[in-house]
Design a protein around this motif. Structure first.
Motif, PDB file in Angstrom:
ATOM      1  N   LEU A  85       0.363 -15.816  28.220  1.00 18.81           N
ATOM      2  CA  LEU A  85      -0.968 -15.273  27.947  1.00 18.81           C
ATOM      3  C   LEU A  85      -1.762 -16.225  27.064  1.00 18.81           C
ATOM      4  CD1 LEU A  85      -2.874 -12.800  28.227  1.00 18.81           C
ATOM      5  CD2 LEU A  85      -1.836 -11.914  26.127  1.00 18.81           C
ATOM      6  N   GLN A  86      -1.136 -16.742  26.012  1.00 17.51           N
ATOM      7  CA  GLN A  86      -1.799 -17.683  25.103  1.00 17.51           C
ATOM      8  C   GLN A  86      -2.294 -18.916  25.846  1.00 17.51           C
ATOM      9  OE1 GLN A  86       1.152 -18.583  22.126  1.00 17.51           O
ATOM     10  NE2 GLN A  86       1.412 -16.424  21.574  1.00 17.51           N
ATOM     11  N   SER A  87      -1.522 -19.376  26.828  1.00 14.83           N
ATOM     12  CA  SER A  87      -1.857 -20.621  27.526  1.00 14.83           C
ATOM     13  C   SER A  87      -3.145 -20.503  28.337  1.00 14.83           C
ATOM     14  CB  SER A  87      -0.698 -21.051  28.440  1.00 14.83           C
ATOM     15  OG  SER A  87      -0.597 -20.195  29.568  1.00 14.83           O
ATOM     16  N   ASN A  88      -3.597 -19.266  28.592  1.00 13.36           N
ATOM     17  CA  ASN A  88      -4.822 -19.059  29.365  1.00 13.36           C
ATOM     18  C   ASN A  88      -6.028 -18.731  28.501  1.00 13.36           C
ATOM     19  OD1 ASN A  88      -4.170 -19.292  32.315  1.00 13.36           O
ATOM     20  ND2 ASN A  88      -2.588 -17.846  31.714  1.00 13.36           N
ATOM     21  N   ALA A  89      -5.893 -18.923  27.179  1.00 16.01           N
ATOM     22  CA  ALA A  89      -7.002 -18.623  26.268  1.00 16.01           C
ATOM     23  C   ALA A  89      -8.024 -19.760  26.253  1.00 16.01           C
ATOM     24  CB  ALA A  89      -6.465 -18.409  24.860  1.00 16.01           C
ATOM     25  N   ASP A  90      -9.269 -19.401  25.997  1.00 16.04           N
ATOM     26  CA  ASP A  90     -10.297 -20.387  25.660  1.00 16.04           C
ATOM     27  C   ASP A  90     -10.384 -20.542  24.150  1.00 16.04           C
ATOM     28  OD1 ASP A  90     -11.512 -21.024  28.324  1.00 16.04           O
ATOM     29  OD2 ASP A  90     -11.812 -18.851  28.315  1.00 16.04           O
ATOM     30  N   ARG A 130     -13.259 -26.942  29.189  1.00 20.60           N
ATOM     31  CA  ARG A 130     -12.690 -26.152  28.104  1.00 20.60           C
ATOM     32  C   ARG A 130     -11.268 -26.571  27.733  1.00 20.60           C
ATOM     33  NH1 ARG A 130     -14.760 -20.119  29.930  1.00 20.60           N
ATOM     34  NH2 ARG A 130     -17.000 -20.536  29.724  1.00 20.60           N
ATOM     35  N   GLU A 131     -10.696 -27.476  28.521  1.00 20.27           N
ATOM     36  CA  GLU A 131      -9.371 -28.009  28.203  1.00 20.27           C
ATOM     37  C   GLU A 131      -9.471 -29.299  27.387  1.00 20.27           C
ATOM     38  OE1 GLU A 131      -6.465 -26.533  28.973  1.00 20.27           O
ATOM     39  OE2 GLU A 131      -7.540 -24.867  29.894  1.00 20.27           O
ATOM     40  N   SER A 132     -10.682 -29.644  26.931  1.00 19.58           N
ATOM     41  CA  SER A 132     -10.897 -30.953  26.309  1.00 19.58           C
ATOM     42  C   SER A 132     -10.601 -30.976  24.806  1.00 19.58           C
ATOM     43  CB  SER A 132     -12.349 -31.405  26.542  1.00 19.58           C
ATOM     44  OG  SER A 132     -13.262 -30.507  25.908  1.00 19.58           O
ATOM     45  N   TRP A 133     -10.303 -29.819  24.208  1.00 25.74           N
ATOM     46  CA  TRP A 133     -10.047 -29.797  22.768  1.00 25.74           C
ATOM     47  C   TRP A 133      -8.764 -30.566  22.458  1.00 25.74           C
ATOM     48  CZ3 TRP A 133     -13.311 -27.682  19.158  1.00 25.74           C
ATOM     49  CH2 TRP A 133     -12.849 -27.716  17.830  1.00 25.74           C
ATOM     50  N   LYS A 134      -8.803 -31.425  21.442  1.00 32.90           N
ATOM     51  CA  LYS A 134      -7.633 -32.224  21.080  1.00 32.90           C
ATOM     52  C   LYS A 134      -7.313 -32.093  19.598  1.00 32.90           C
ATOM     53  CE  LYS A 134      -7.007 -33.961  25.177  1.00 32.90           C
ATOM     54  NZ  LYS A 134      -5.846 -33.521  25.991  1.00 32.90           N
ATOM     55  N   LYS A 147      -6.774 -31.193   8.725  1.00 28.60           N
ATOM     56  CA  LYS A 147      -5.991 -32.386   9.097  1.00 28.60           C
ATOM     57  C   LYS A 147      -5.574 -32.369  10.565  1.00 28.60           C
ATOM     58  CE  LYS A 147      -4.091 -33.784   4.618  1.00 28.60           C
ATOM     59  NZ  LYS A 147      -2.854 -34.062   3.844  1.00 28.60           N
ATOM     60  N   GLY A 148      -5.387 -31.170  11.112  1.00 31.03           N
ATOM     61  CA  GLY A 148      -4.937 -31.072  12.502  1.00 31.03           C
ATOM     62  C   GLY A 148      -6.049 -30.880  13.507  1.00 31.03           C
ATOM     63  N   ASN A 149      -7.303 -30.711  13.018  1.00 23.89           N
ATOM     64  CA  ASN A 149      -8.433 -30.423  13.902  1.00 23.89           C
ATOM     65  C   ASN A 149      -8.127 -29.209  14.785  1.00 23.89           C
ATOM     66  OD1 ASN A 149     -11.048 -30.880  14.990  1.00 23.89           O
ATOM     67  ND2 ASN A 149     -10.158 -31.903  16.758  1.00 23.89           N
ATOM     68  N   LEU A 150      -7.708 -28.117  14.151  1.00 22.00           N
ATOM     69  CA  LEU A 150      -7.267 -26.946  14.898  1.00 22.00           C
ATOM     70  C   LEU A 150      -8.416 -26.100  15.428  1.00 22.00           C
ATOM     71  CD1 LEU A 150      -4.208 -25.644  12.832  1.00 22.00           C
ATOM     72  CD2 LEU A 150      -4.377 -27.555  14.417  1.00 22.00           C
ATOM     73  N   GLY A 151      -9.570 -26.192  14.776  1.00 23.11           N
ATOM     74  CA  GLY A 151     -10.688 -25.356  15.195  1.00 23.11           C
ATOM     75  C   GLY A 151     -11.505 -24.944  13.988  1.00 23.11           C
ATOM     76  N   LEU A 152     -11.565 -23.635  13.732  1.00 23.29           N
ATOM     77  CA  LEU A 152     -12.364 -23.113  12.618  1.00 23.29           C
ATOM     78  C   LEU A 152     -11.533 -22.119  11.821  1.00 23.29           C
ATOM     79  CD1 LEU A 152     -15.200 -22.856  11.233  1.00 23.29           C
ATOM     80  CD2 LEU A 152     -15.632 -20.940  12.806  1.00 23.29           C
TER      81      LEU A 152
END
Length: 425
Positions: A314-319, A397-401, A367-372
């Motif tokens: 389920l997590q793998s399909n999140a935006d 939407r898969e471009s987050w690194k 440090k990990g650029n995880l988001g917000l």
């Protein structure tokens, strides 16, 4: 004795269905990946839910049968309700005193139903057998339950040269349940253990306040790379915001996100899908109603009792993955294992902390650029709105690194390897 042999004594270990089971499993696997001989004693899990979806590479060598604690717990709760029946005749101060005493009683008597005496006696017998047979020099116990650290204390008395790693996934003593007995037990554990580990700096700081020493080391939950890139991903028509986990009676709170959703432009709002998977669906729905979320205008999906593997899928399909935690004076460092599940997917993560500032989490996010990472306060609503819009408008939407060099430290083999080098040799 063989320095490359370690005995894990963990009440919570797969297939017992609990977050603590996954954390203990991953640390054991980290030792295995660093070429250690790993032996495991756990519970047969009588009366406990089981989940075999992550139960593949490492199995317990011996399972100790435990008494089904739910019956003891029922009796305990009936007695507790009679002892601490808080009616309207009590003043606010008296009610707070009752709540404090109830919390202390919980911490003292939990050993009757979580890692009970029947389990402890068997675990002592099998531990002695394994230590002697395989010349084991290291043991690893993990709280909770307290029973595992009690076993560490007993085995340390029987084998004084045994090197004991006492691990804390959570704090046993908080401002709500301090007592002289609790403090004495905790200080004895911290004094007798050769190495004390915690999943966060916050937890170790709290332990150091109880017993100052230089033998504290961070041993976080970690990323198990075997599960990365193995899940089938489906194309999202909706923008999926997903949270998998418990709400802990409102300690984990996401009101600030719900207020942000209410402020989204209507063309984006109608394409939001808010997904919750965990055991608190009713509380989740109540939070939606309380925040006046127009449920027909956004898509709400709830799941109960998913297996660990289904949760990962389920997590793998999140935006956008949602992580909830809390931070209070005397109860900091709640670095949930859920974060390290999320890190498998390299998806943006919105972290919401209920309570005070948590510098450790802020550092990890940055440090990990995880988001917000935000706090459950109104001043962060607009930040969340802008963040969701930014992600929604991304063409890919898969471009987050993440920052790979930093995140690599959290893989089980790397994290445990560093711990072995710094703490054990």
């Amino acid at each position: 004795m063989n320095k490359n042999s370690i005995l894990f004594i963990n009440y919570y270990f797969p297939p017992v269905k609990a977050v603590g089971s996954i954390g203990n499993y991953k640390i054991a696997k980290g030792f295995l990946e660093n070429n250690w001989n790993v032996y495991i004693i756990s519970t047969a899990g009588c009366g406990l839910n089981k989940d075999y979806s992550c139960y593949s590479e490492i199995r317990a060598d011996k399972k100790c049968y435990n008494i089904d604690g739910k019956y003891i717990l029922k009796i305990f709760n009936v007695l507790k309700s009679k002892l601490f029946k808080a009616s309207n005749i009590y003043s606010k101060k008296e009610k707070n005193d009752i709540k404090h005493k109830e919390s202390i009683l919980n911490s003292h008597l939990s050993i009757l139903y979580e890692g009970n005496l029947f389990y402890i006696i068997q675990a002592i017998y099998y531990s002695i057998f394994y230590i002697k047979k395989y010349n084991i020099e290291y043991i690893f116990t993990s709280y909770s339950p307290l029973a595992d650290h009690i076993l560490g204390l007993i085995l340390k008395e029987i084998f004084p040269n045994l090197k004991w790693i006492a691990h804390f996934r959570d704090l046993r003593i908080t401002n709500d349940n301090k007592s002289k007995v609790d403090l004495k037990i905790e200080r004895t554990i911290l004094k007798k253990a050769n190495v004390v580990t915690g999943v966060s700096k916050g937890i170790l700081d709290e332990l150091n306040n109880i017993f100052p020493t230089n033998k504290y080391f961070i041993l976080r939950n970690c990323i198990d790379k075997i599960y990365i890139d193995t899940q089938e991903k489906t194309k999202n028509d909706k923008f999926k915001i997903i949270y998998t986990g418990k709400l802990y009676a409102g300690k984990r709170n996401f009101n600030v996100l719900l207020k942000a959703i209410n402020k989204l432009p209507s063309d984006i709002k109608k394409n939001i899908q808010l997904i919750y998977a965990g055991g608190d669906s009713e509380l989740f729905k109540n939070l939606l109603i309380r925040n006046k979320i127009d449920m027909p205008s956004i898509n709400i999906v709830t799941y109960n009792n998913l297996t660990w593997k289904s949760s990962i899928e389920l997590q793998s399909n999140a935006d956008l993955l949602l992580l909830l935690t809390w931070s209070y004076k005397g109860n900091k460092g709640i670095l949930t294992g859920k974060l390290f599940e999320y890190l498998m997917h390299e998806k943006p993560i919105l972290g919401i902390v209920n309570g005070e500032k948590d510098k450790e989490l802020e550092e990890i996010w940055n440090k990990g650029n995880l988001g917000l990472l935000v706090y459950n306060k109104n001043e962060y609503v607009d930040l969340i709105v802008d963040f969701i819009i930014k992600l929604y408008l991304l063409k890919n939407r898969e471009s987050w690194k993440y920052k790979t060099n930093y995140i690599n430290n959290f893989y089980c083999s790397n994290m445990v390897g560093k711990f072995i080098k710094n703490a054990l040799f």
